[in-house]
Motif scaffolding. Structure first.
Motif, PDB file in Angstrom:
ATOM      1  N   ALA A 197      39.525 -75.381  60.802  1.00  0.00           N
ATOM      2  CA  ALA A 197      38.886 -75.663  59.512  1.00  0.00           C
ATOM      3  C   ALA A 197      38.280 -77.064  59.507  1.00  0.00           C
ATOM      4  CB  ALA A 197      39.890 -75.510  58.379  1.00  0.00           C
ATOM      5  N   ARG A 198      39.009 -78.031  60.046  1.00  0.00           N
ATOM      6  CA  ARG A 198      38.510 -79.402  60.061  1.00  0.00           C
ATOM      7  C   ARG A 198      37.313 -79.539  61.004  1.00  0.00           C
ATOM      8  NH1 ARG A 198      37.185 -83.430  57.194  1.00  0.00           N
ATOM      9  NH2 ARG A 198      37.685 -85.464  58.026  1.00  0.00           N
ATOM     10  N   ALA A 199      37.381 -78.895  62.180  1.00  0.00           N
ATOM     11  CA  ALA A 199      36.259 -78.955  63.123  1.00  0.00           C
ATOM     12  C   ALA A 199      35.007 -78.326  62.512  1.00  0.00           C
ATOM     13  CB  ALA A 199      36.625 -78.265  64.440  1.00  0.00           C
ATOM     14  N   ASP A 200      35.181 -77.197  61.823  1.00  0.00           N
ATOM     15  CA  ASP A 200      34.037 -76.548  61.181  1.00  0.00           C
ATOM     16  C   ASP A 200      33.457 -77.438  60.091  1.00  0.00           C
ATOM     17  OD1 ASP A 200      32.282 -74.216  60.705  1.00  0.00           O
ATOM     18  OD2 ASP A 200      33.336 -74.158  58.784  1.00  0.00           O
ATOM     19  N   SER A 201      34.315 -78.070  59.329  1.00  0.00           N
ATOM     20  CA  SER A 201      33.860 -78.977  58.273  1.00  0.00           C
ATOM     21  C   SER A 201      33.097 -80.171  58.866  1.00  0.00           C
ATOM     22  CB  SER A 201      35.072 -79.464  57.468  1.00  0.00           C
ATOM     23  OG  SER A 201      34.705 -80.453  56.556  1.00  0.00           O
ATOM     24  N   LEU A 202      33.631 -80.730  59.954  1.00  0.00           N
ATOM     25  CA  LEU A 202      32.953 -81.846  60.610  1.00  0.00           C
ATOM     26  C   LEU A 202      31.631 -81.403  61.233  1.00  0.00           C
ATOM     27  CD1 LEU A 202      36.026 -83.544  62.317  1.00  0.00           C
ATOM     28  CD2 LEU A 202      34.712 -84.412  60.370  1.00  0.00           C
ATOM     29  N   GLU A 203      31.615 -80.221  61.836  1.00  0.00           N
ATOM     30  CA  GLU A 203      30.369 -79.691  62.397  1.00  0.00           C
ATOM     31  C   GLU A 203      29.311 -79.565  61.305  1.00  0.00           C
ATOM     32  OE1 GLU A 203      28.660 -75.903  64.984  1.00  0.00           O
ATOM     33  OE2 GLU A 203      30.495 -75.642  63.827  1.00  0.00           O
ATOM     34  N   HIS A 204      29.709 -79.007  60.176  1.00  0.00           N
ATOM     35  CA  HIS A 204      28.771 -78.829  59.061  1.00  0.00           C
ATOM     36  C   HIS A 204      28.269 -80.175  58.550  1.00  0.00           C
ATOM     37  CE1 HIS A 204      26.894 -76.856  55.671  1.00  0.00           C
ATOM     38  NE2 HIS A 204      27.557 -77.654  54.850  1.00  0.00           N
ATOM     39  N   GLU A 205      29.189 -81.136  58.390  1.00  0.00           N
ATOM     40  CA  GLU A 205      28.815 -82.452  57.857  1.00  0.00           C
ATOM     41  C   GLU A 205      27.958 -83.249  58.833  1.00  0.00           C
ATOM     42  OE1 GLU A 205      30.894 -86.605  56.322  1.00  0.00           O
ATOM     43  OE2 GLU A 205      32.033 -84.727  56.222  1.00  0.00           O
ATOM     44  N   LEU A 206      28.312 -83.217  60.118  1.00  0.00           N
ATOM     45  CA  LEU A 206      27.637 -84.077  61.085  1.00  0.00           C
ATOM     46  C   LEU A 206      26.403 -83.464  61.722  1.00  0.00           C
ATOM     47  CD1 LEU A 206      30.803 -85.538  62.818  1.00  0.00           C
ATOM     48  CD2 LEU A 206      29.313 -86.710  61.187  1.00  0.00           C
ATOM     49  N   THR A 207      26.297 -82.128  61.734  1.00  0.00           N
ATOM     50  CA  THR A 207      25.157 -81.489  62.400  1.00  0.00           C
ATOM     51  C   THR A 207      24.339 -80.591  61.480  1.00  0.00           C
ATOM     52  OG1 THR A 207      26.293 -79.477  63.143  1.00  0.00           O
ATOM     53  CG2 THR A 207      26.486 -81.429  64.560  1.00  0.00           C
ATOM     54  N   GLN A 208      24.870 -80.273  60.289  1.00  0.00           N
ATOM     55  CA  GLN A 208      24.234 -79.340  59.372  1.00  0.00           C
ATOM     56  C   GLN A 208      23.937 -78.007  60.047  1.00  0.00           C
ATOM     57  OE1 GLN A 208      22.854 -82.761  59.417  1.00  0.00           O
ATOM     58  NE2 GLN A 208      24.557 -82.994  58.007  1.00  0.00           N
ATOM     59  N   ALA A 209      24.778 -77.617  61.023  1.00  0.00           N
ATOM     60  CA  ALA A 209      24.557 -76.387  61.779  1.00  0.00           C
ATOM     61  C   ALA A 209      25.870 -75.610  61.889  1.00  0.00           C
ATOM     62  CB  ALA A 209      24.013 -76.714  63.167  1.00  0.00           C
ATOM     63  N   ASP A 210      25.783 -74.418  62.466  1.00  0.00           N
ATOM     64  CA  ASP A 210      26.942 -73.587  62.762  1.00  0.00           C
ATOM     65  C   ASP A 210      26.761 -73.042  64.169  1.00  0.00           C
ATOM     66  OD1 ASP A 210      29.305 -72.177  62.543  1.00  0.00           O
ATOM     67  OD2 ASP A 210      28.417 -70.530  61.427  1.00  0.00           O
ATOM     68  N   GLU A 211      26.619 -73.972  65.114  1.00  0.00           N
ATOM     69  CA  GLU A 211      26.351 -73.606  66.511  1.00  0.00           C
ATOM     70  C   GLU A 211      27.600 -73.118  67.239  1.00  0.00           C
ATOM     71  OE1 GLU A 211      24.204 -75.467  70.463  1.00  0.00           O
ATOM     72  OE2 GLU A 211      24.143 -76.582  68.587  1.00  0.00           O
ATOM     73  N   PHE A 212      28.753 -73.635  66.848  1.00  0.00           N
ATOM     74  CA  PHE A 212      29.996 -73.293  67.526  1.00  0.00           C
ATOM     75  C   PHE A 212      30.869 -72.451  66.634  1.00  0.00           C
ATOM     76  CE2 PHE A 212      28.536 -77.150  69.638  1.00  0.00           C
ATOM     77  CZ  PHE A 212      28.614 -76.768  70.961  1.00  0.00           C
TER      78      PHE A 212
END
Length: 130
Positions: free
Chosen positions: A115-130
């Motif tokens: 959950a935290r990695a997904d939240s950081l991915e969304h915040e830092l990359t604005q993507a859902d690549e992983f």
């Protein structure tokens, strides 16, 4: 006594396994708003005091995000620490395998890291690549 095979069987029955070797599994969890998040679980034997299980989930490509900001944000979480492996920025957490309660000492940190990695991915990359 919990074994690596117990962890493998637990993951196989609950998640979509994408890739597997003798020492690790990569699988996907569903997140909020249709997002998905990959996670890898490694069997680590080199640490003292027996075997461990490492949970890691990608945040983004290291060369495409602000690593200092990632470290700052990762530092506010109760589980996981930031790392870069093979050019991918990850959130990682390690738990001892011996006498592991899979439901409490594996599943809870697993879901928290993902959950935290997904939240950081969304915040830092604005993507859902992983």
């Amino acid at each position: 006594m919990t074994t690596w095979t117990d962890v493998i069987n637990y993951v196989r029955t609950r998640y979509e396994v994408l890739e597997e070797t003798d020492g690790w599994l990569r699988f996907r969890l569903q997140g909020p708003d249709g997002r998905t998040q990959q996670v890898t679980v490694h069997h680590v034997e080199e640490l003292h005091d027996g075997s461990w299980v490492e949970i890691s989930s990608p945040v983004g490509w290291a060369d495409k995000l602000d690593l200092r900001r990632l470290l700052e944000l990762a530092g506010t979480s109760a589980v996981g620490g930031a790392a870069v492996v093979d050019g991918v920025a990850l959130l990682k957490h390690t738990v001892p395998l011996e006498d592991l309660s899979i439901e409490h000492e594996f599943e809870r940190p697993l879901k928290a890291v993902v959950a935290r990695a997904d939240s950081l991915e969304h915040e830092l990359t604005q993507a859902d690549e992983f």
